[in-house]
Design a protein around this motif. Structure first.
Motif, PDB file in Angstrom:
ATOM      1  N   ARG A 196       0.612  -1.071  -0.118  1.00 53.52           N
ATOM      2  CA  ARG A 196       0.059   0.168  -0.027  1.00 53.52           C
ATOM      3  C   ARG A 196       0.983   1.188  -0.197  1.00 53.52           C
ATOM      4  NH1 ARG A 196      -3.177  -3.223  -1.361  1.00 53.52           N
ATOM      5  NH2 ARG A 196      -5.483  -3.364  -0.443  1.00 53.52           N
ATOM      6  N   GLU A 197       0.215   2.371  -0.269  1.00 52.96           N
ATOM      7  CA  GLU A 197       1.116   3.688  -0.477  1.00 52.96           C
ATOM      8  C   GLU A 197       1.716   3.709   1.096  1.00 52.96           C
ATOM      9  OE1 GLU A 197      -0.906   6.927  -1.881  1.00 52.96           O
ATOM     10  OE2 GLU A 197      -1.865   5.793  -3.709  1.00 52.96           O
ATOM     11  N   GLY A 198       2.863   4.360   1.001  1.00 51.36           N
ATOM     12  CA  GLY A 198       3.612   4.666   2.080  1.00 51.36           C
ATOM     13  C   GLY A 198       4.374   3.362   2.677  1.00 51.36           C
ATOM     14  N   ASP A 199       4.529   2.353   2.156  1.00 48.42           N
ATOM     15  CA  ASP A 199       5.062   1.047   2.674  1.00 48.42           C
ATOM     16  C   ASP A 199       6.518   1.264   2.184  1.00 48.42           C
ATOM     17  OD1 ASP A 199       2.822   0.006   3.590  1.00 48.42           O
ATOM     18  OD2 ASP A 199       2.738  -1.699   2.351  1.00 48.42           O
ATOM     19  N   GLU A 229      18.535   0.063 -11.666  1.00 41.81           N
ATOM     20  CA  GLU A 229      18.889  -0.508 -12.713  1.00 41.81           C
ATOM     21  C   GLU A 229      18.778  -2.222 -12.278  1.00 41.81           C
ATOM     22  OE1 GLU A 229      22.881   0.358 -13.881  1.00 41.81           O
ATOM     23  OE2 GLU A 229      22.286   2.539 -14.644  1.00 41.81           O
ATOM     24  N   PRO A 230      18.718  -3.111 -13.395  1.00 42.02           N
ATOM     25  CA  PRO A 230      18.753  -4.408 -12.934  1.00 42.02           C
ATOM     26  C   PRO A 230      19.916  -4.942 -12.198  1.00 42.02           C
ATOM     27  CG  PRO A 230      18.184  -4.008 -15.215  1.00 42.02           C
ATOM     28  CD  PRO A 230      18.429  -2.736 -14.833  1.00 42.02           C
ATOM     29  N   GLY A 231      19.718  -5.636 -11.083  1.00 43.25           N
ATOM     30  CA  GLY A 231      20.719  -5.979 -10.265  1.00 43.25           C
ATOM     31  C   GLY A 231      20.757  -5.334  -8.896  1.00 43.25           C
ATOM     32  N   ASP A 232      20.351  -4.147  -8.882  1.00 43.15           N
ATOM     33  CA  ASP A 232      20.266  -3.044  -7.762  1.00 43.15           C
ATOM     34  C   ASP A 232      19.399  -3.722  -6.775  1.00 43.15           C
ATOM     35  OD1 ASP A 232      21.880  -1.279  -9.107  1.00 43.15           O
ATOM     36  OD2 ASP A 232      20.168   0.035  -9.340  1.00 43.15           O
ATOM     37  N   THR A 233      19.673  -3.801  -5.409  1.00 37.31           N
ATOM     38  CA  THR A 233      18.933  -3.920  -4.071  1.00 37.31           C
ATOM     39  C   THR A 233      18.615  -2.779  -3.624  1.00 37.31           C
ATOM     40  OG1 THR A 233      19.628  -6.316  -4.113  1.00 37.31           O
ATOM     41  CG2 THR A 233      18.640  -5.291  -2.064  1.00 37.31           C
ATOM     42  N   VAL A 234      17.395  -2.029  -3.440  1.00 36.74           N
ATOM     43  CA  VAL A 234      17.392  -0.649  -2.934  1.00 36.74           C
ATOM     44  C   VAL A 234      16.243  -0.767  -1.929  1.00 36.74           C
ATOM     45  CG1 VAL A 234      18.199   0.317  -4.995  1.00 36.74           C
ATOM     46  CG2 VAL A 234      15.710  -0.191  -4.932  1.00 36.74           C
ATOM     47  N   GLU A 235      16.265   0.421  -1.169  1.00 35.65           N
ATOM     48  CA  GLU A 235      15.235   0.557  -0.194  1.00 35.65           C
ATOM     49  C   GLU A 235      14.366   1.609  -0.876  1.00 35.65           C
ATOM     50  OE1 GLU A 235      14.578  -0.469   2.925  1.00 35.65           O
ATOM     51  OE2 GLU A 235      16.410  -1.749   3.412  1.00 35.65           O
ATOM     52  N   ILE A 236      12.828   1.179  -0.853  1.00 34.54           N
ATOM     53  CA  ILE A 236      12.096   2.122  -1.422  1.00 34.54           C
ATOM     54  C   ILE A 236      10.784   2.387  -0.509  1.00 34.54           C
ATOM     55  CG2 ILE A 236      12.612   1.024  -3.750  1.00 34.54           C
ATOM     56  CD1 ILE A 236       9.893  -0.680  -3.428  1.00 34.54           C
ATOM     57  N   GLU A 237      10.123   3.473  -1.050  1.00 31.94           N
ATOM     58  CA  GLU A 237       8.731   3.813  -0.481  1.00 31.94           C
ATOM     59  C   GLU A 237       7.763   3.752  -1.469  1.00 31.94           C
ATOM     60  OE1 GLU A 237       6.532   7.504   1.744  1.00 31.94           O
ATOM     61  OE2 GLU A 237       8.656   7.274   2.118  1.00 31.94           O
ATOM     62  N   VAL A 238       6.486   2.965  -1.270  1.00 29.51           N
ATOM     63  CA  VAL A 238       5.622   3.046  -2.232  1.00 29.51           C
ATOM     64  C   VAL A 238       4.864   4.242  -2.443  1.00 29.51           C
ATOM     65  CG1 VAL A 238       3.589   1.621  -3.021  1.00 29.51           C
ATOM     66  CG2 VAL A 238       5.502   0.438  -1.896  1.00 29.51           C
ATOM     67  N   THR A 239       4.671   4.605  -3.599  1.00 25.08           N
ATOM     68  CA  THR A 239       3.961   6.049  -3.733  1.00 25.08           C
ATOM     69  C   THR A 239       2.820   6.213  -4.406  1.00 25.08           C
ATOM     70  OG1 THR A 239       5.117   6.358  -5.909  1.00 25.08           O
ATOM     71  CG2 THR A 239       6.343   7.214  -3.943  1.00 25.08           C
ATOM     72  N   ASP A 240       2.501   4.954  -5.257  1.00 27.58           N
ATOM     73  CA  ASP A 240       1.211   4.908  -5.922  1.00 27.58           C
ATOM     74  C   ASP A 240       0.897   3.416  -6.138  1.00 27.58           C
ATOM     75  OD1 ASP A 240      -1.225   5.478  -7.291  1.00 27.58           O
ATOM     76  OD2 ASP A 240      -0.251   6.338  -8.944  1.00 27.58           O
ATOM     77  N   GLY A 246       2.263  -1.037  -9.671  1.00 25.69           N
ATOM     78  CA  GLY A 246       2.777   0.117  -8.747  1.00 25.69           C
ATOM     79  C   GLY A 246       3.985   1.010  -9.137  1.00 25.69           C
ATOM     80  N   PHE A 247       4.135   2.396  -8.131  1.00 27.88           N
ATOM     81  CA  PHE A 247       5.245   2.710  -8.566  1.00 27.88           C
ATOM     82  C   PHE A 247       5.870   3.084  -6.897  1.00 27.88           C
ATOM     83  CE2 PHE A 247       2.283   4.016 -11.715  1.00 27.88           C
ATOM     84  CZ  PHE A 247       3.263   4.087 -12.894  1.00 27.88           C
ATOM     85  N   ALA A 248       7.178   3.397  -6.961  1.00 22.79           N
ATOM     86  CA  ALA A 248       7.948   3.558  -5.801  1.00 22.79           C
ATOM     87  C   ALA A 248       8.931   4.469  -6.191  1.00 22.79           C
ATOM     88  CB  ALA A 248       8.332   2.258  -5.208  1.00 22.79           C
ATOM     89  N   GLU A 249       9.597   5.010  -5.251  1.00 19.96           N
ATOM     90  CA  GLU A 249      10.678   5.792  -4.916  1.00 19.96           C
ATOM     91  C   GLU A 249      11.807   5.473  -4.201  1.00 19.96           C
ATOM     92  OE1 GLU A 249       9.609   9.737  -3.757  1.00 19.96           O
ATOM     93  OE2 GLU A 249       8.469  10.388  -5.242  1.00 19.96           O
ATOM     94  N   ARG A 250      12.891   5.629  -4.727  1.00 16.26           N
ATOM     95  CA  ARG A 250      14.150   5.093  -4.108  1.00 16.26           C
ATOM     96  C   ARG A 250      14.516   5.971  -3.038  1.00 16.26           C
ATOM     97  NH1 ARG A 250      19.697   3.237  -7.187  1.00 16.26           N
ATOM     98  NH2 ARG A 250      20.926   2.660  -5.238  1.00 16.26           N
TER      99      ARG A 250
END
Length: 252
Positions: A196-199, A229-240, A246-250
């Motif tokens: 959900r948004e904000g996760d 990019e492919p292979g990245d492991t990142v922390e994200i926040e779900v925005t939509d 859905g969409f998320a920001e790093r």
């Protein structure tokens, strides 16, 4: 001519079983609920006015199922299930018959007592019953409509529905009587996503989308993440959150 007489007479002239048929027509006109080929479930369908409209909108390729404790006179191309929507057995029969629906609509209303607070509370209970049934039946992106009498519990009901759909709005159709406190919760875009948004979570980027955003998966659900990019492991926040992606920001 009163609103009651207008829609009553129109229903007689145009072959609808109840003036309520125009409520669904108007709800569909505002919210684009039923498309050709859809599977539609009508809860509390007697006497069948909404079933008539649903079959017109879904067309020959559609499937319409009506449910009510009362007997529903046959409607061409419609299957009916007789049962009490507040009984678990009835809801299980619907699920077994339909499997997955595109639209679930409910015009259920309680037997009126004349005591407004009680009638309101009972209408909310029926709307919640319809809502819970819709969560079991609707495909991702599916739509839901339920009638409720306006009152102190309306906002809580709307908030709960809003958590499970892209958005929800309230509509008071012109075909409702001017003196009526009824309104319709119209929810669009059933969300079945595991986020959900904000996760906030950690995700591995597996691919790149056509717009250049990285693509990660959460329990099979697709998230687009910019600047990855492919292979990245990142922390994200779900925005939509949409029904199927859905969409998320790093998070830096």
């Amino acid at each position: 001519m009163t609103g009651k007489d207008e829609y009553y007479n129109r229903a007689k002239q145009e072959g609808y079983r109840s003036r309520a048929a125009y409520k669904l027509k108007q709800l569909d006109g505002e919210a684009e609920l039923i498309n050709g080929g859809d599977t539609v479930v009508d809860l509390g369908a007697a006497p069948g006015g909404w079933l008539q409209v649903a079959t017109e909108l879904a067309g020959e390729g559609g499937t319409v199922v009506g449910v009510d404790l009362q007997r529903i006179d046959p409607v061409d191309g419609v299957e009916t299930i007789r049962g009490d929507m507040t009984d678990k057995e009835t809801r299980e029969r619907i699920t077994d018959r339909v499997g997955e629906a595109d639209v679930v609509v409910s015009d259920m209303a309680p037997n009126m007592t004349g005591e407004y607070s009680l009638d309101h509370a009972r209408s909310v209970y029926l709307a919640r019953t319809a809502f819970e049934t819709a969560l079991e039946l609707l495909a991702p992106g599916g739509d839901f409509v339920a009638k409720v009498f306006e009152g102190p519990d309306t906002n809580d009901l709307r908030a709960d529905i809003d958590e499970e759909f892209e958005y929800v709005r309230t509509i008071h159709p012109n075909a409702s009587r001017d003196s009526s406190s009824e309104l319709y919760m119209v929810a669009k875009g059933r969300l079945t996503a595991p986020v959900r948004e904000g996760d906030r979570l950690e995700i591995e980027i597996e691919d790149v989308g056509s717009e250049g955003d990285g693509i990660g998966k959460v329990e099979g659900y697709t998230l687009f993440v910019a600047d990855t990019e492919p292979g990245d492991t990142v922390e994200i926040e779900v925005t939509d959150v949409k029904p199927r992606f859905g969409f998320a920001e790093r998070i830096e």
